[in-house]
Design an enzyme around this catalytic site. Structure first.
Site, PDB file in Angstrom:
ATOM      1  N   LYS A  34       1.175  -1.059   0.094  1.00  0.00           N
ATOM      2  CA  LYS A  34       0.390   0.102   0.041  1.00  0.00           C
ATOM      3  C   LYS A  34       1.043   1.533   0.327  1.00  0.00           C
ATOM      4  CE  LYS A  34      -2.091   0.679   3.812  1.00  0.00           C
ATOM      5  NZ  LYS A  34      -1.385   1.545   4.758  1.00  0.00           N
ATOM      6  N   THR A  35       1.925   1.517   0.735  1.00  0.00           N
ATOM      7  CA  THR A  35       2.942   3.047   0.734  1.00  0.00           C
ATOM      8  C   THR A  35       3.416   2.678  -0.509  1.00  0.00           C
ATOM      9  OG1 THR A  35       3.109   2.417   2.953  1.00  0.00           O
ATOM     10  CG2 THR A  35       4.111   3.929   2.077  1.00  0.00           C
ATOM     11  N   ASP A 217      -4.726   7.960   3.297  1.00  0.00           N
ATOM     12  CA  ASP A 217      -3.757   6.227   3.563  1.00  0.00           C
ATOM     13  C   ASP A 217      -4.636   5.749   4.896  1.00  0.00           C
ATOM     14  OD1 ASP A 217      -2.772   3.976   3.967  1.00  0.00           O
ATOM     15  OD2 ASP A 217      -1.076   4.837   4.812  1.00  0.00           O
ATOM     16  N   GLU A 218      -5.059   4.768   5.005  1.00  0.00           N
ATOM     17  CA  GLU A 218      -6.192   4.062   5.765  1.00  0.00           C
ATOM     18  C   GLU A 218      -7.541   4.913   6.295  1.00  0.00           C
ATOM     19  OE1 GLU A 218      -4.784   1.780   7.338  1.00  0.00           O
ATOM     20  OE2 GLU A 218      -2.304   1.695   7.568  1.00  0.00           O
ATOM     21  N   GLN A 248     -10.028  -3.936   8.909  1.00  0.00           N
ATOM     22  CA  GLN A 248      -8.651  -3.567   9.598  1.00  0.00           C
ATOM     23  C   GLN A 248      -8.684  -1.769  10.101  1.00  0.00           C
ATOM     24  OE1 GLN A 248      -4.355  -4.031   7.617  1.00  0.00           O
ATOM     25  NE2 GLN A 248      -5.183  -4.588   5.852  1.00  0.00           N
ATOM     26  N   ARG A 597       0.550  -9.340  10.988  1.00  0.00           N
ATOM     27  CA  ARG A 597       1.606  -7.978  11.484  1.00  0.00           C
ATOM     28  C   ARG A 597       2.662  -9.227  11.107  1.00  0.00           C
ATOM     29  NH1 ARG A 597       0.143  -4.217   9.570  1.00  0.00           N
ATOM     30  NH2 ARG A 597      -1.495  -5.802   8.746  1.00  0.00           N
TER      31      ARG A 597
END
Length: 722
Positions: A34-35, A217-218, A248, A597
């Site tokens: 994503k980043t 983002d997020e 998430q 994670r």
């Protein structure tokens, strides 16, 4: 954009990166790059002719923003683009448009402790009993209202019942106190900017023209204020890119609304949607259990995680006797990994609540396993640190009465409570701030000549320190430490004082690092960074220590080996979220975040018994364990030990070396039936939900009037029928 870089992207990543005009929704599963997509998209926009000045990328933590800035810089695409958190962006807007927002640009940002003091004062000023109207509850209710963009006046107009009318009084007074002290709390930063953009077309137009390409983002973690703020900025041009994953969304408790991302395509009918399903992080074993778990949720966008890694990895479940045995088992396993030359920084232990770290820390110390507890804001909550920061705050914002009251007699300089109260009364009577009143100490009535002299000397000290406000922060902090008397006072208190001075030294080192890394350092900007500091920002990725942290703090991180402990009903899912459908789904998403994670191996565990509020209670395995899709799942501890399928293992520990398992006893009589009203000496009144007749290990499940649901071992519960 560089063709070689584009060739390294998947087809879905390239589609998101190369999209230019119009709304874009990127559904990015965990570990899907994503980043990388966001930073490559910034580079692609600049390569297509968009000025960096016109790009604004927003994320949720300082650490994520810094990583994004570094990655963009590596692509040669960061110069001029604004990359920050929502709160940092709002601070920047409010400093720039303070007059339009009806405030002064040198405002203070009040942290949780400062807010607590202000709301306590508000409750007192409203002549309310703090027992019946706890300040913490009032503050939580006010925060909820602000997140929904309901200001004090609007709430007052709609308040009908007794509690709402009372809350309205406290809310109104709380806001007055903040305004008097030129202070804002975290929620104000968002609310004031949202209102400013929606009420002032000139400001909104200037900012929309500045930020012609908005990347968020997020997005699943945005609250209503952030949603309205983003929509106002993008409404005129429609160039909004929302990146996130409904699976998430784990911050409902602080106002995040999953509906924002679920309804994105409805809000922006022309939106292009791209799914990032390839997972570059985790092994197939981990992704299988993660997919099986999250598929139980209804509020989500369907996607499947596809492992790019070819190695299988391992998922294991361990049943432990109690929390001490569980902690000991984790410590032994971590020690074994270290013996296999696994870097300690690639190991993490996650738990649902902070209190669970105690047993882990004791076990890690016994086994001499290096660890760090990721709870970084605690450094800034130490008394000596708060004292120095209070000096700096009152230098930057003289109206900050909370900070001024903290330091006016710190260290002790003979200014007592009576003197302070009379100075405050004088300030109110003459329409002055307390700082202004101190400069007129000779006019304050009812104060001795000696006290007036001390007040005047303190006012002169602040005025002298305030002459160094422009420029680097570290030298000013050093002057505060020396000239305030703090340094001398700590030197006279032995080892405790030495520890405090070392902590302050770390604060000054951090300020020096800020000075070196910032082109134009300023005290206001530095204080802003500290005010917006979070637990996740404190995690030291380069540390050669295993990380212990809550599942919430783990968001955005990844490790080769991940332990998730305490998989018991009432812990995970937490008792507050075990009944309501939406709350239960959020608890499942929280577990999903923890699971994903892990890069290589995932270790899950639960204890048969756990001490809760001083009581040694029988536990029930988390229902989430049964949703992982394993062939054999954990049953009662009398079951034989069976292997799972090829990618999963589990084992049971021996009884705790710290505390033996209690001996069996005869079941309590009479038995309890569902619906029976009962009383517990700790949890109070409740009603039986179900009863499992297991002889000496009979378990009764009770929903108490507090809203908690407990599964209690009957022989120890001491329940009485009502």
């Amino acid at each position: 954009m560089d063709e070689a870089l584009l060739a390294q992207l998947t087809s879905s990543q390239r589609k998101a990166v190369l999209h230019k005009e119009g709304p874009l929704l990127v559904l990015a599963g965990p570990g899907s790059g994503k980043t990388r997509v966001i930073t490559c998209r910034i580079a692609a926009l600049i390569d297509s002719g968009v000025r960096p000045y016109n790009i604004c990328a927003i994320t949720f933590t300082n650490k994520a923003a810094e990583e994004m800035r570094q990655r963009a810089a590596a692509l040669g695409a960061s110069g001029g683009a604004h990359i920050s958190t929502f709160h940092s962006l709002c601070v920047r807007i409010l400093r720039r448009y303070a007059q339009a927002a009806g405030m002064r640009p040198n405002f203070s940002i009040y942290d949780a402790a400062d807010q607590s003091k202000c709301v306590k004062q508000a409750v007192k000023d409203c002549r309310l009993d703090g027992t019946n109207f706890p300040p913490a509850r009032m503050l939580d209710a006010i925060s909820t209202l602000k997140n929904k963009l309901i200001d004090a006046q609007s709430f007052q107009e709609r308040a009908e019942d007794f509690f709402s009318r009372t809350l309205s009084q406290v809310y109104t007074r709380y806001q007055q106190i903040l305004a008097e002290q030129n202070g804002l709390d975290f929620d104000d930063l968002l609310m004031k900017v949202a209102f400013l953009l929606e009420s002032d077309s000139t400001v909104c137009g200037e900012l929309a023209n500045r930020f012609r390409f908005l990347l968020i983002d997020e997005y699943q973690d945005t609250n209503h204020a952030q949603y309205r703020l983003a929509k106002a900025l993008a409404l005129s041009h429609g160039n909004i890119c929302a990146t996130g994953d409904p699976d998430q969304s784990i911050y409902r408790w602080r106002g995040a609304d999953i509906r924002n991302i679920l309804a994105f395509e409805k809000d922006w009918p022309q939106a292009v949607t791209v799914k990032l399903e390839e997972n570059f992080r985790s092994t197939a074993a981990i992704l299988r259990v993660a997919d099986s778990l999250i598929a139980r949720n209804k509020n989500r966008k369907q996607k499947t995680l596809v492992a790019v890694r070819t190695d299988e990895g391992r998922v294991s479940v361990e049943i432990c006797d109690d929390e001490a045995a569980e902690a000991d088992a984790v410590a032994r396993q971590v020690d074994a990994l270290l013996g296999q030359n696994v870097p300690a920084g690639q190991i993490a232990v996650f738990y649902r609540v902070n209190s669970m770290s105690r047993a882990l820390e004791e076990a890690f110390v016994r086994h001499r396993v290096p660890y760090q507890v990721v709870r970084g804001v605690e450094f800034y909550n130490r008394k000596e640190i708060r004292d120095v920061l209070a000096y700096l705050k009152v230098l930057a914002n003289p109206a900050d009465e909370v900070a001024l009251l903290r330091v006016i007699n710190t260290p002790a300089r003979g200014i007592g409570k009576v003197t302070v109260d009379r100075a405050k009364a004088f300030a109110v009577e003459h329409g002055l701030t307390l700082s202004e009143a101190l400069t007129q100490a000779d006019r304050i009535g009812g104060v001795s000549g000696a006290a007036k002299t001390k007040l005047s000397a303190f006012a002169r000290l602040l005025d002298k320190l305030r002459q160094d406000l422009v420029g680097p922060v570290a030298p000013l902090a050093e002057r505060v430490l020396a000239e305030s008397g703090l340094e001398q006072s700590f030197k006279g208190t032995g080892q405790e004082g030495q520890d405090a001075l070392e902590n302050i030294g770390e604060l000054i080192n951090a300020a020096a690092a800020y000075d070196q890394q910032t082109a134009e350092p300023s005290l206001l900007d530095y204080l802003q960074q500290i005010a917006l500091f979070s637990d996740t920002d404190a995690y030291e990725a380069t540390s050669e220590r295993a990380a212990l942290m809550t599942l919430h703090a783990a968001k955005g991180l990844e490790f080769d080996h991940v332990f998730v402990i305490g998989l018991e009903d009432g812990l995970l899912p937490h008792e507050r979220g075990s009944g309501d459908g939406d709350e239960l789904e959020e608890e499942r998403r929280l577990f999903f975040v923890g699971v994903t994670r892990a890069r290589t191996n995932l270790y899950l565990s639960y204890a048969r018994y756990r001490t809760v509020r001083g009581q040694f209670l029988r536990t029930v395995a988390s229902p989430f364990l049964f949703e992982l899709g394993l062939d054999q799942m954990v049953q009662d501890d009398e079951e034989s030990e069976d292997d799972f399928d090829a990618f999963t293992e589990y084992r049971r520990t021996q009884p705790s070396p710290v505390r033996p398992r209690p001996a069996a006893a005869k079941p309590a009589e009479p038995l309890f039936a569902p619906g029976q009203l009962v009383r517990h000496k700790t949890f109070g009144l409740g009603r039986v939900q179900k009863f499992a007749d297991l002889g000496a290990n009979s378990v009764v499940t009770v929903q108490f009037n507090t809203g908690q649901t407990k599964s209690l071992l009957l022989q120890y519960a001491n329940l009485s029928k009502v």
